[in-house]
Design a protein around this motif. Sequence first.
Motif, PDB file in Angstrom:
ATOM      1  N   ILE A  64       0.839  -1.194   0.000  1.00  0.00           N
ATOM      2  CA  ILE A  64       0.000   0.000   0.000  1.00  0.00           C
ATOM      3  C   ILE A  64       0.876   1.247   0.000  1.00  0.00           C
ATOM      4  O   ILE A  64       0.651   2.205  -0.745  1.00  0.00           O
ATOM      5  N   LEU A  65       1.886   1.217   0.872  1.00  0.00           N
ATOM      6  CA  LEU A  65       2.802   2.348   0.936  1.00  0.00           C
ATOM      7  C   LEU A  65       3.429   2.597  -0.419  1.00  0.00           C
ATOM      8  O   LEU A  65       3.436   3.711  -0.930  1.00  0.00           O
ATOM      9  N   ARG A  66       3.902   1.546  -1.030  1.00  0.00           N
ATOM     10  CA  ARG A  66       4.649   1.678  -2.272  1.00  0.00           C
ATOM     11  C   ARG A  66       3.763   2.107  -3.431  1.00  0.00           C
ATOM     12  O   ARG A  66       4.170   2.888  -4.273  1.00  0.00           O
ATOM     13  N   SER A  67       2.551   1.552  -3.497  1.00  0.00           N
ATOM     14  CA  SER A  67       1.762   1.824  -4.696  1.00  0.00           C
ATOM     15  C   SER A  67       0.725   2.925  -4.531  1.00  0.00           C
ATOM     16  O   SER A  67       0.168   3.390  -5.511  1.00  0.00           O
ATOM     17  N   ILE A  68       0.452   3.359  -3.304  1.00  0.00           N
ATOM     18  CA  ILE A  68      -0.531   4.431  -3.139  1.00  0.00           C
ATOM     19  C   ILE A  68       0.098   5.672  -2.516  1.00  0.00           C
ATOM     20  O   ILE A  68       0.102   6.741  -3.106  1.00  0.00           O
ATOM     21  N   LEU A 104       3.211   6.593  -1.661  1.00  0.00           N
ATOM     22  CA  LEU A 104       4.393   7.237  -2.237  1.00  0.00           C
ATOM     23  C   LEU A 104       4.100   7.936  -3.554  1.00  0.00           C
ATOM     24  O   LEU A 104       4.482   9.086  -3.741  1.00  0.00           O
ATOM     25  N   PRO A 105       3.422   7.279  -4.486  1.00  0.00           N
ATOM     26  CA  PRO A 105       3.162   7.968  -5.752  1.00  0.00           C
ATOM     27  C   PRO A 105       2.368   9.257  -5.575  1.00  0.00           C
ATOM     28  O   PRO A 105       2.662  10.252  -6.227  1.00  0.00           O
ATOM     29  N   THR A 106       1.382   9.259  -4.665  1.00  0.00           N
ATOM     30  CA  THR A 106       0.604  10.483  -4.519  1.00  0.00           C
ATOM     31  C   THR A 106       1.409  11.579  -3.844  1.00  0.00           C
ATOM     32  O   THR A 106       1.033  12.742  -3.864  1.00  0.00           O
ATOM     33  N   ASN A 107       2.510  11.237  -3.222  1.00  0.00           N
ATOM     34  CA  ASN A 107       3.350  12.242  -2.568  1.00  0.00           C
ATOM     35  C   ASN A 107       4.725  12.328  -3.207  1.00  0.00           C
ATOM     36  O   ASN A 107       5.687  12.731  -2.563  1.00  0.00           O
TER      37      ASN A 107
END
Lengths: 276, 303
Positions: free
Chosen positions: A181-185, A187-190
């Motif tokens: 979740i961290l990697r695919s949601i 981080l990309p949004t931030n």
Amino acid sequence: MMRRRDIPGAIGTAFTLALAAVWLFPLFWAVATSLKTEMQTLADPPVWFPWPLTFDAYVHVFTNSALLRWYLNSVVTSVAITVLVLALCIPCAYALSQLRFPGRNLLFWTFLAAFMVPFEALIVPLFMMMNDLGQVNTYVGIVLPQLIVVITIVIFKQFFDQVPRELRDAATIDGAGEFRILRSIYLPTNAGIVWALAIVTYIAAWNNFFWPFLITTSTDMMTIPVGITQVQDAYGIAFARTMTVAVLAALPVVVAYLVFQRRITEGIMLTSGLKG
Amino acid sequence: MVDSPRTQAAPPTARPARDRRWREWRAALFLIAPFTLAFLALFVYPAARVVQLSFTDATLTGGGSPVGFDNYARLVRDPMFWKSLWNTGYFVLLTVAPNTFLGLALALMVVRLKRLRAPVMAAFFLPYILPVSVVTLVWNWILNANFGVARQFLNTGVAPLNDPTWAMPTIALVTIWWTVGFNLLLFVAALQNIPTSYYEAASLDGASSLQAFRAISWPLIWPVTALVLTLQLISQLKIFAQVYLMTGGGPFNSTIVMLQYMYEIAFQRFDSGYAAAVAMVMFLVILLLSVGQFTLLNRRGAR
């Protein structure tokens, strides 16, 4: 678009421009000095614009000093610090933001309390610790104490807090693990924040003087900011060479600034506690 | 939802909530462990150690035995410590307020510019991204007693850095040159956040620029002003590099600051115990002054 002559405005602008020129003078003078012959640097009255440009000092510095070695040390330690700070802080910030666990608030407040303690107060035990570990004058010794950057966690947590909960809930229902979740949601949004903090961390690591100054004891392990302090004694009145070293030491960060100006500005605003 | 293997698995709410909680705790543990361990080893432990060391007579390589409050008693009677504290205070007076208000003044000038704004801001900000030793190398050259270009503009016989009266103000000037860009950046951002309609309304009412500043700009940017003052105070109390690299604490100890004194005790006299005591006092000074100033400024702002 001025209907009338805006005299006060024009004077104000001229004054501002003049002040900016004055502000840049020391940097101009350093570059000009570096392109002179040693005789020209000592001239009185001073040579304001060297012509023709003389690159003797540059040749000498590149072939006769440890500058390239210092570049290497700076690059290695700065990259290591940037990567490690992000790798340590981002997961921690994510957990503090999104997960519930015992001691969560206590942990966060402890990190915040750490703000009150300046790094400078800890140099004695930190040095003794590195000494006991045999890491004085090593890359490890340079890097380790610079990894505790609490503000990075605070900033990431703030931004992770703002990611809409629905995104996470949807992913959890689909069976995704936290790391995924961290990697695919998150981080990309931030991504912008990640870049801004990465660059600011890199520059801060590169420019750090105090700790590398304490921990390095031989010229070949020094980072750029520390190494260049040696040339003043070594070069004596060879000011063209001294200024060449200054220019070459400044060049990487100046180039980085010109390329990444917006990100750097954003990063600095974030780390000062102002939303960008 | 279309029939898929996943939707045929038991929905999460059917699993015991306790099971889900354990999973969350375990995930959290893995995520916080790296930083927390580093934090314990590289921050908490050293912080505790400073306190402990200050009550011993340890050397830089360790060892030592407890000596109670001896180090602190020594500190109180140490004229060099008080000199360094005094010098640090003087430096703070020379830099914190001037640097902040120069940044504000520059910001007020810069926001008037349109196309020239970006290059002008870059000009003032550029020094800030330089490492401190580049700054001192360049300024040491400019201020060089025999050949520096500053001689063209100064009429005195003694170079500023060699003059006990002018050494500290010179270092303060260099520090301001180096760091005002940071303050400028923050103030420009703060000023840009004020809606132009406020100023338009004010000028319709016949307010002068000064009145507009006092009634609109100043109060609205006060949080940033307070922040900049506090950040400046904390930074300048910790000064070391500029002083060490420009004057080495001289001439005649007129510029030695707290951190440099602590450095000398620890790394030239190898006296960890005493250095730790100085570190404790330095920490307390920074803490009390910054919290004090912050409280004071916040109360003023609430007016």
